[in-house]
Enzyme design. Structure first.
Site, mmCIF file in Angstrom:
data_model
loop_
_atom_site.group_PDB
_atom_site.id
_atom_site.type_symbol
_atom_site.label_atom_id
_atom_site.label_comp_id
_atom_site.label_asym_id
_atom_site.label_seq_id
_atom_site.Cartn_x
_atom_site.Cartn_y
_atom_site.Cartn_z
ATOM 1 N N GLN A 110 -2.028 14.041 2.391
ATOM 2 C CA GLN A 110 -2.063 14.388 0.775
ATOM 3 C C GLN A 110 -3.580 14.493 1.039
ATOM 4 O O GLN A 110 -3.730 15.288 0.641
ATOM 5 C CB GLN A 110 -2.448 12.474 0.345
ATOM 6 N N GLN A 166 11.848 9.160 0.394
ATOM 7 C CA GLN A 166 11.012 8.711 -1.080
ATOM 8 C C GLN A 166 11.175 9.246 -1.966
ATOM 9 O O GLN A 166 11.417 9.615 -3.530
ATOM 10 C CB GLN A 166 9.603 7.514 -0.835
ATOM 11 N N ASP A 201 -0.365 -4.161 3.696
ATOM 12 C CA ASP A 201 0.723 -2.655 4.191
ATOM 13 C C ASP A 201 0.695 -2.750 5.396
ATOM 14 O O ASP A 201 1.329 -2.960 6.303
ATOM 15 C CB ASP A 201 0.541 -2.463 3.488
ATOM 16 N N HIS A 204 1.751 4.655 -2.308
ATOM 17 C CA HIS A 204 0.476 3.846 -0.790
ATOM 18 C C HIS A 204 -1.027 3.724 -1.568
ATOM 19 O O HIS A 204 -1.127 5.073 -1.706
ATOM 20 C CB HIS A 204 1.465 4.877 0.973
ATOM 21 N N GLU A 220 19.895 -9.236 19.543
ATOM 22 C CA GLU A 220 20.132 -10.527 18.412
ATOM 23 C C GLU A 220 19.218 -11.054 17.559
ATOM 24 O O GLU A 220 19.493 -11.444 16.457
ATOM 25 C CB GLU A 220 20.412 -12.438 18.808
ATOM 26 N N GLY A 274 11.277 14.808 0.491
ATOM 27 C CA GLY A 274 11.245 13.804 2.213
ATOM 28 C C GLY A 274 12.304 12.675 1.240
ATOM 29 O O GLY A 274 12.800 12.455 -0.488
ATOM 30 N N GLU A 280 1.820 -4.268 8.949
ATOM 31 C CA GLU A 280 2.745 -3.358 10.249
ATOM 32 C C GLU A 280 2.287 -3.881 11.948
ATOM 33 O O GLU A 280 2.939 -4.059 12.543
ATOM 34 C CB GLU A 280 2.443 -2.193 10.361
#
EC number: 1.1.1.86
Length: 327
Positions: free
Chosen positions: A86, A28, A191, A108, A231, A26, A195
């Site tokens: 995975q 990455q 992480d 990760h 903005e 993919g 997020e």
């Protein structure tokens, strides 16, 4: 104080003469495979037979094998398929074919940290986590630069796991920018917390609520869109380039004063306490359990939530505004 490694701290020598299998092609996976090959290392790719990526990887000059075959040929296995895919692939196609003494790399820490993947004791388990999307990993490498990354060791069977991890980081160009040593737990938890509370969840809801307030007060939706969403990129670019204080010095005194006096009333201690509660759900594993169960059911709640965002008025207005901006 964080330990930061740069080019001078890493060497490609631990990977010389070894075969690196990149599992997944993919955004990455492709970027890291190409960068490692351009760094003079031997890279093969492991994919599902008949998948769309097979022909892409082959057309770009890689030897492509089914996952199990690629793993059996490899000294280093880089698991770069989506997190939730995975565990199944690991169990059926990776674990049965791992060589003793192999190096297994993740981008990760989710599956290792929460125990969804349990590697055998006779392999090194490391993480090299670029802090940028795959496209930037590749583009920065080609420009002679790199993106920062985190590096961690979960299992040090060989006694040289960190050297292997730093070699991978150097091979993808990350040590050009700087690599911070961490742990699988710290990378995973920060992480997810980042997020949920800021980057995806927090920022998205702040923008939506700001848009709703302006429209409910009678302002034009198009004007509201530009004020709270369009903005936002300009401000984030300033923060990214200069830091928060530097951003403040890049806006008007009126914006400074309004932001500094009103901002803390909006994002107050109550919001902070809610952020901490969300963070504790991540740390305890409660969020991971919820998400794994949701995914196993086919992600019905996620699909419903995505549809609600798609139908929000800011998306309908935004589609028209982006046509004006980008054609």
């Amino acid at each position: 104080m964080a330990k930061i490694y740069t080019d001078k701290d890493a060497s490609l020598e631990p990977l010389r003469g070894k075969t690196i299998a990149v599992i997944g092609y993919g955004i990455q996976g492709r970027a890291q495979a190409l960068n490692l090959r351009d760094s003079g290392l031997k890279v093969i790719v492991g994919l599902r037979k008949g998948g769309n990526s097979w022909n892409v990887a082959a057309s770009e000059g890689f030897e492509v094998y089914e996952v199990g075959e690629a793993v059996s040929r490899a000294d280093v296995v880089m698991v770069l398929i989506p997190d939730m895919e995975q565990p199944k692939v690991w169990q059926s196609q990776i674990a049965p074919h791992l060589r003793e003494g192999a190096v297994v790399d993740f981008a990760h820490g989710f599956n290792i940290h929460y125990g969804l993947i349990k590697p055998p004791k006779n392999v090194d388990v490391v993480m090299v986590a670029p802090k940028a999307p795959g496209r930037a990993v590749r583009e920065e490498f080609l420009a002679g630069r790199g993106v920062p990354a985190l590096v961690a060791v979960h299992q040090n069977y060989s006694g040289s796991a960190l050297k292997y991890a730093l070699a991978i980081a150097k091979g993808i160009g990350a040590t050009r920018a700087g690599v911070i040593e961490t742990t699988f737990a710290e990378e995973t938890e920060t992480d997810l917390i980042g997020e949920q509370t800021v980057l995806v969840g927090g920022l998205m809801e702040l923008i939506k609520r700001g848009f709703e307030v302006l429209v409910e007060m009678g302002y034009q939706p198009e004007v509201a869109y530009f004020e709270v969403l369009n903005e936002a990129k300009l401000i984030m670019d300033l923060i990214w380039q200069r830091g928060i204080y530097g951003m403040l010095n890049g806006v008007s005194d009126t914006a400074k004063y309004g932001g500094l006096t009103v901002g803390p009333k909006i994002i107050d201690e109550e919001v902070k306490s809610k952020m901490k509660a969300a963070a504790l759900r991540v740390k305890s594993g409660e969020f991971a359990k919820e998400w794994v169960e949701e995914y196993a059911r086919g992600s019905p709640n996620l699909k419903r939530l995505m549809e609600s965002v798609k139908e929000h008025p800011i998306e309908k207005v935004g589609a028209e505004m982006r046509k004006l901006l980008f054609g």
